[in-house]
Design an enzyme around this catalytic site. Structure first.
Site, PDB file in Angstrom:
ATOM      1  N   GLU A   1       5.506  -3.498  11.923  1.00 21.22           N
ATOM      2  CA  GLU A   1       4.503  -2.456  11.670  1.00 21.22           C
ATOM      3  C   GLU A   1       3.301  -3.152  11.056  1.00 21.22           C
ATOM      4  O   GLU A   1       3.320  -3.515   9.877  1.00 21.22           O
ATOM      5  CB  GLU A   1       5.057  -1.405  10.703  1.00 21.22           C
ATOM      6  CG  GLU A   1       6.251  -0.628  11.223  1.00 21.22           C
ATOM      7  CD  GLU A   1       5.864   0.444  12.236  1.00 21.22           C
ATOM      8  OE1 GLU A   1       4.684   0.544  12.631  1.00 21.22           O
ATOM      9  OE2 GLU A   1       6.769   1.194  12.634  1.00 21.22           O
TER      10      GLU A   1
ATOM     11  N   ASN B   1       0.804  -1.228   0.000  1.00 23.82           N
ATOM     12  CA  ASN B   1       0.000   0.000   0.000  1.00 23.82           C
ATOM     13  C   ASN B   1       0.839   1.280   0.000  1.00 23.82           C
ATOM     14  O   ASN B   1       0.404   2.304  -0.505  1.00 23.82           O
ATOM     15  CB  ASN B   1      -1.006  -0.003   1.164  1.00 23.82           C
ATOM     16  CG  ASN B   1      -0.347  -0.081   2.513  1.00 23.82           C
ATOM     17  OD1 ASN B   1       0.799  -0.541   2.628  1.00 23.82           O
ATOM     18  ND2 ASN B   1      -1.045   0.356   3.534  1.00 23.82           N
TER      19      ASN B   1
ATOM     20  N   GLU C   1       9.279   3.398  14.051  1.00 25.81           N
ATOM     21  CA  GLU C   1      10.001   3.937  12.903  1.00 25.81           C
ATOM     22  C   GLU C   1       9.763   5.439  12.878  1.00 25.81           C
ATOM     23  O   GLU C   1       8.964   5.972  13.628  1.00 25.81           O
ATOM     24  CB  GLU C   1       9.499   3.295  11.607  1.00 25.81           C
ATOM     25  CG  GLU C   1       9.821   1.806  11.540  1.00 25.81           C
ATOM     26  CD  GLU C   1       9.631   1.247  10.146  1.00 25.81           C
ATOM     27  OE1 GLU C   1       8.486   0.923   9.800  1.00 25.81           O
ATOM     28  OE2 GLU C   1      10.638   1.167   9.397  1.00 25.81           O
TER      29      GLU C   1
ATOM     30  N   CYS D   1      -2.729   1.449   6.809  1.00 19.62           N
ATOM     31  CA  CYS D   1      -2.672   0.754   8.108  1.00 19.62           C
ATOM     32  C   CYS D   1      -3.293   1.610   9.203  1.00 19.62           C
ATOM     33  O   CYS D   1      -3.946   1.109  10.109  1.00 19.62           O
ATOM     34  CB  CYS D   1      -1.231   0.439   8.450  1.00 19.62           C
ATOM     35  SG  CYS D   1      -0.162   1.879   8.407  1.00 19.62           S
TER      36      CYS D   1
HETATM   37  P1  NAD Z   1       0.984  -9.043   3.964  1.00 20.65           P
HETATM   38  O1  NAD Z   1       1.201  -9.399   5.384  1.00 20.65           O
HETATM   39  O2  NAD Z   1       0.133  -9.912   3.139  1.00 20.65           O
HETATM   40  O3  NAD Z   1       2.385  -8.961   3.193  1.00 20.65           O
HETATM   41  C1  NAD Z   1       3.407  -8.088   3.606  1.00 20.65           C
HETATM   42  C2  NAD Z   1       4.726  -8.580   3.052  1.00 20.65           C
HETATM   43  O4  NAD Z   1       5.058  -9.824   3.655  1.00 20.65           O
HETATM   44  C3  NAD Z   1       4.723  -8.836   1.547  1.00 20.65           C
HETATM   45  O5  NAD Z   1       5.960  -8.427   1.032  1.00 20.65           O
HETATM   46  C4  NAD Z   1       4.579 -10.354   1.461  1.00 20.65           C
HETATM   47  O6  NAD Z   1       5.109 -10.905   0.280  1.00 20.65           O
HETATM   48  C5  NAD Z   1       5.396 -10.775   2.665  1.00 20.65           C
HETATM   49  N1  NAD Z   1       5.097 -12.097   3.202  1.00 20.65           N
HETATM   50  C6  NAD Z   1       3.966 -12.829   3.082  1.00 20.65           C
HETATM   51  N2  NAD Z   1       4.091 -13.993   3.779  1.00 20.65           N
HETATM   52  C7  NAD Z   1       5.314 -13.954   4.362  1.00 20.65           C
HETATM   53  C8  NAD Z   1       6.016 -14.858   5.229  1.00 20.65           C
HETATM   54  N3  NAD Z   1       5.478 -16.011   5.647  1.00 20.65           N
HETATM   55  N4  NAD Z   1       7.245 -14.500   5.656  1.00 20.65           N
HETATM   56  C9  NAD Z   1       7.798 -13.321   5.271  1.00 20.65           C
HETATM   57  N5  NAD Z   1       7.185 -12.452   4.451  1.00 20.65           N
HETATM   58  C10 NAD Z   1       5.948 -12.765   4.001  1.00 20.65           C
HETATM   59  O7  NAD Z   1       0.461  -7.541   3.976  1.00 20.65           O
HETATM   60  P2  NAD Z   1      -0.009  -6.671   2.727  1.00 20.65           P
HETATM   61  O8  NAD Z   1      -1.306  -7.241   2.249  1.00 20.65           O
HETATM   62  O9  NAD Z   1       1.099  -6.490   1.751  1.00 20.65           O
HETATM   63  O10 NAD Z   1      -0.252  -5.253   3.407  1.00 20.65           O
HETATM   64  C11 NAD Z   1      -1.419  -4.949   4.059  1.00 20.65           C
HETATM   65  C12 NAD Z   1      -1.221  -5.050   5.549  1.00 20.65           C
HETATM   66  O11 NAD Z   1      -0.092  -4.277   5.923  1.00 20.65           O
HETATM   67  C13 NAD Z   1      -2.369  -4.483   6.334  1.00 20.65           C
HETATM   68  O12 NAD Z   1      -2.652  -5.313   7.425  1.00 20.65           O
HETATM   69  C14 NAD Z   1      -1.850  -3.135   6.813  1.00 20.65           C
HETATM   70  O13 NAD Z   1      -2.460  -2.651   7.960  1.00 20.65           O
HETATM   71  C15 NAD Z   1      -0.407  -3.438   7.023  1.00 20.65           C
HETATM   72  N6  NAD Z   1       0.413  -2.212   6.971  1.00 20.65           N
HETATM   73  C16 NAD Z   1       0.932  -1.713   8.131  1.00 20.65           C
HETATM   74  C17 NAD Z   1       1.667  -0.525   8.115  1.00 20.65           C
HETATM   75  C18 NAD Z   1       2.234   0.038   9.376  1.00 20.65           C
HETATM   76  O14 NAD Z   1       3.090   0.903   9.298  1.00 20.65           O
HETATM   77  N7  NAD Z   1       1.791  -0.391  10.546  1.00 20.65           N
HETATM   78  C19 NAD Z   1       1.885   0.139   6.887  1.00 20.65           C
HETATM   79  C20 NAD Z   1       1.359  -0.406   5.728  1.00 20.65           C
HETATM   80  C21 NAD Z   1       0.620  -1.590   5.782  1.00 20.65           C
END
Ligand code: NAD
Length: 486
Positions: free
Chosen positions: A256, A159, A467, A290
Site C-alpha cells: 500500500e 500517518n 486491503e 496516501c
Molecule cells: P516509509 O516508506 O518511510 O516507511 C514506512 C515503514 O517502512 C516504516 O515503518 C519504516 O520504518 C519502514 N522501513 C523503512 N525502510 C525500510 C526497509 N528498507 N525495509 C523495511 N521497512 C522499512 O513511509 P512513511 O514515511 O512512514 O509513510 C508515508 C508514506 O506512506 C507515503 O508515501 C504514503 O503515501 C504512504 N502510505 C500509503 C498508504 C496506503 O494505504 N496506500 C497509507 C498510509 C501511508
C-alpha cells in the site's frame, strides 16, 4: 514533558516491544519521541535489534499451529473481545495517537473507531472461510480448503498507525495466521497498546508480536526466512526495497504505497460540494494521507469560481495543539516539514503560481510547532515536480482541463494510481470516467468516503494487493486443493 492537560502521562510504563506475550525493552538504539506541536521530547523507545526480530518471528512461528487449529468460532470470540477492549480504551488510544502523530484528536478518535470496525468485520469472517468442491467425474472429488498463509509481517507508516495496523492484523488473525508488526519509528505507541489488549482479549502469546525500530528492523523482518507474507504500507521507494527483501523467503507482498490522486471537477458539478471535497481531500490530517486528493483537475469554465471557494475554505482552517482538535495539527516531524517546504520553494523558483499558503505557520501558543499553511498552486504543468511527485503535506495543485477526455488524460498522466474523485451531474459520464481512470478506488460526487468495508489498494506505483472488505482476506489465505479418489 509536554504540557497539554490531555497529554498521556504514563507512557513510560509501556514496553517497547511485545514478543511471545511478554513486554521487552529494546536491545538496539534509543529513539526520542517528539511532540510535533511543541518540539519537546516526551519518551524514549529503544529499537529492537536483529536478535529480537528473530525472536518475534520464532514466537509467531511457534504459535501458528495452535492459533490456526483454534475453532473459527472461538477465534471470532477473541477478536470480538479485542474490538470491545479497543473501543473501551478509545479515549486513551485516541489521545496517544493524536499526541504521537500530531493529528487532531477527533481524527485520531475516528482512526481508533475504524480499528474497532476492522476487528469486528474480520471477527465475523472467521467462520465463513468456505472452500469449494470441484466436480471431477464419478470417481474423484476435489476440495479446496483455505489455510492460513503462515507468519505475516506488517510494516506500518506513521500517518495512520492504528488503522493500518488493524486493517492488516484483523484479517490475518481471522484466518488463523500469526503476526509480527513493526510500526513506524515515529509512531510506535498504539501498536504496542493494541498488542497488549490482544493478550487481554485472549489472543495466545506469540500470535501477535510487535517489534519497534526503523528501516533496518523492517528490512530484517521483511527478509526473514520464516515470513510467508509481508503487508507493507509506506512510500513507493521503501515498498520496492520491501518487495526485494521479501523475495528471499519468497513471501507474498501487499504493498500500500504513495499516491498523487486526482479529483476531477467538470463544468456541471455542484461547486459547493466539490469545494468541500477538495478541501477535505487535501487538508485532512494536514495532507499526510496516501489517498489525498493532491491534484485538482478542473474544467476551465469553473476553475476560477472553484478556486475562490477552495481558497476561502482553506484560509479559514484553524491550527492548534492536536489534543485541542484544531482543523490542522502539525506535520509529523522536522524532516517532513522540510520536505514540504522544499517542494514549495522549488515550485516557486520554477515560476509556479501560489495563490495561498506556501509557508510555515507559528501559532503564538506553539511557536516551535511544525505547522504548515494550506497551500495551493494553480494551473501547474503536468510535468512539473509538484504535479508529479507525492508531497505528503497540505499542498494542492490544480490542472485545467477542456473536457472529460482531457480530464481523464491528465488524471492518468501519473505514475501513481491509488484513488480518484469525480464531480459531475452527469452520472453516465461519471461512470465512464470511473471505468477508465487508473485508480484502485473511485469516488463520484464525494471524496474519501468509502468506509471500512470497501476494498482499497493501488494500481501502478501505488501498490499491489487489496486491503479492507472481503478482498482483504485473500492475502492471508493459502488455498490447498485436495483430490479424493473414491
Ligand atoms: P516509509 O516508506 O518511510 O516507511 C514506512 C515503514 O517502512 C516504516 O515503518 C519504516 O520504518 C519502514 N522501513 C523503512 N525502510 C525500510 C526497509 N528498507 N525495509 C523495511 N521497512 C522499512 O513511509 P512513511 O514515511 O512512514 O509513510 C508515508 C508514506 O506512506 C507515503 O508515501 C504514503 O503515501 C504512504 N502510505 C500509503 C498508504 C496506503 O494505504 N496506500 C497509507 C498510509 C501511508
Amino acid at each position: 514533558m509536554t504540557a497539554h492537560p490531555l497529554f498521556p502521562t504514563d507512557l513510560d510504563r509501556l514496553p517497547h516491544h511485545l514478543i511471545d506475550g511478554a513486554g521487552h525493552s529494546g536491545a538496539g538504539q534509543p529513539r526520542a519521541l517528539i511532540d510535533p506541536a511543541t518540539g519537546e521530547s516526551y519518551l524514549s523507545v529503544v529499537d529492537a535489534d536483529p536478535t529480537q526480530v528473530g525472536q518475534a518471528v520464532a514466537s509467531a512461528k511457534g504459535a501458528l499451529r495452535g492459533w490456526a487449529d483454534t475453532a473459527p468460532g472461538a477465534r471470532a470470540q477473541v477478536l470480538f473481545r479485542l474490538a470491545d477492549l479497543i473501543a473501551g480504551q478509545a479515549d486513551r488510544l485516541a489521545a496517544v495517537e493524536s499526541a504521537n502523530v500530531g493529528k487532531p484528536l477527533s481524527q485520531a478518535r475516528r482512526d481508533v473507531i475504524r480499528a474497532v470496525a476492522y476487528f469486528r468485520f474480520y471477527a465475523g469472517c472467521c467462520d465463513k472461510l468456505n472452500g469449494d468442491s470441484i466436480p471431477l467425474g464419478p470417481d474423484q472429488t476435489a476440495l479446496t480448503v483455505l489455510e492460513p498463509v503462515g507468519v505475516t509481517a506488517h510494516i506500518l507508516p506513521w500517518n495512520y498507525p492504528i488503522s493500518t495496523l488493524a486493517r492488516g492484523a484483523a484479517p490475518a488473525l481471522a484466518v488463523g495466521a500469526t503476526i509480527v508488526a513493526k510500526p513506524s519509528e515515529l509512531t510506535p505507541l498504539s501498536a504496542i497498546m493494541v498488542a497488549q489488549l490482544a493478550l487481554e482479549a485472549g489472543v495466545p502469546p506469540g500470535v501477535f508480536n510487535v517489534v519497534c525500530g526503523a528501516g533496518d528492523v523492517g528490512a530484517a523482518l521483511a527478509g526473514h526466512a520464516d515470513i510467508a507474507h509481508v503487508t507493507f504500507t509506506g512510500s513507493t521507494a521503501t515498498g520496492r526495497r520491501v518487495m526485494q527483501a521479501a523475495s528471499a523467503p519468497v513471501a507474498g507482498v501487499t504493498l500500500e504505497l504513495g499516491g498523487k490522486s486526482p479529483v476531477v471537477v467538470l463544468a456541471d458539478a455542484d461547486l459547493g460540494a466539490a469545494a468541500d471535497g477538495v478541501v477535505r481531500g487535501i487538508f485532512f490530517n494536514a495532507g499526510q494521507v496516501c489517498a489525498a486528493g493532491a491534484r485538482l483537475i478542473c474544467h476551465r469554465d469553473v476553475h476560477e469560481a472553484l478556486i475562490e471557494r477552495v481558497v476561502e475554505r482553506a484560509e479559514a482552517l484553524t491550527f492548534g495543539h492536536p489534543l485541542d482538535d484544531p482543523d490542522l495539527g502539525p506535520l509529523v516531524s522536522a524532516s517532513q516539514i522540510a520536505r514540504v517546504d522544499g517542494f514549495v520553494d522549488r515550485a516557486r523558483t520554477a515560476g509556479l503560481r501560489c495563490v495561498t499558503g506556501g509557508h510555515r505557520v507559528r501559532p503564538d501558543a506553539l511557536p516551535n510547532g511544525l505547522f504548515y499553511a494550506p497551500t495551493i498552486f494553480t494551473d501547474v504543468p503536468a510535468d512539473s515536480e509538484i504535479a508529479r511527485d507525492e508531497v505528503f503535506g497540505p499542498v494542492l495543485v490544480t490542472q485545467i482541463c477542456e473536457d472529460a477526455d482531457h480530464a481523464l488524460t491528465l488524471a492518468n498522466g501519473s505514475d501513481f494510481g491509488l484513488v480518484a474523485g469525480i464531480y459531475t451531474a452527469d452520472a453516465s459520464r461519471a461512470l465512464q470516467i470511473a471505468r477508465r481512470v487508473e485508480a484502485g478506488q473511485v469516488f463520484v460526487n464525494g471524496f474519501l468516503q468509502g468506509g471500512d468495508t470497501v476494498p482499497f489498494g493501488g494500481m501502478k506505483h501505488s501498490g499491489i494487493g487489496r486491503e479492507k472488505g472481503l478482498a482483504g482476506l485473500a492475502a492471508y489465505c493459502a488455498t490447498k486443493s485436495i483430490v479424493l479418489n473414491h
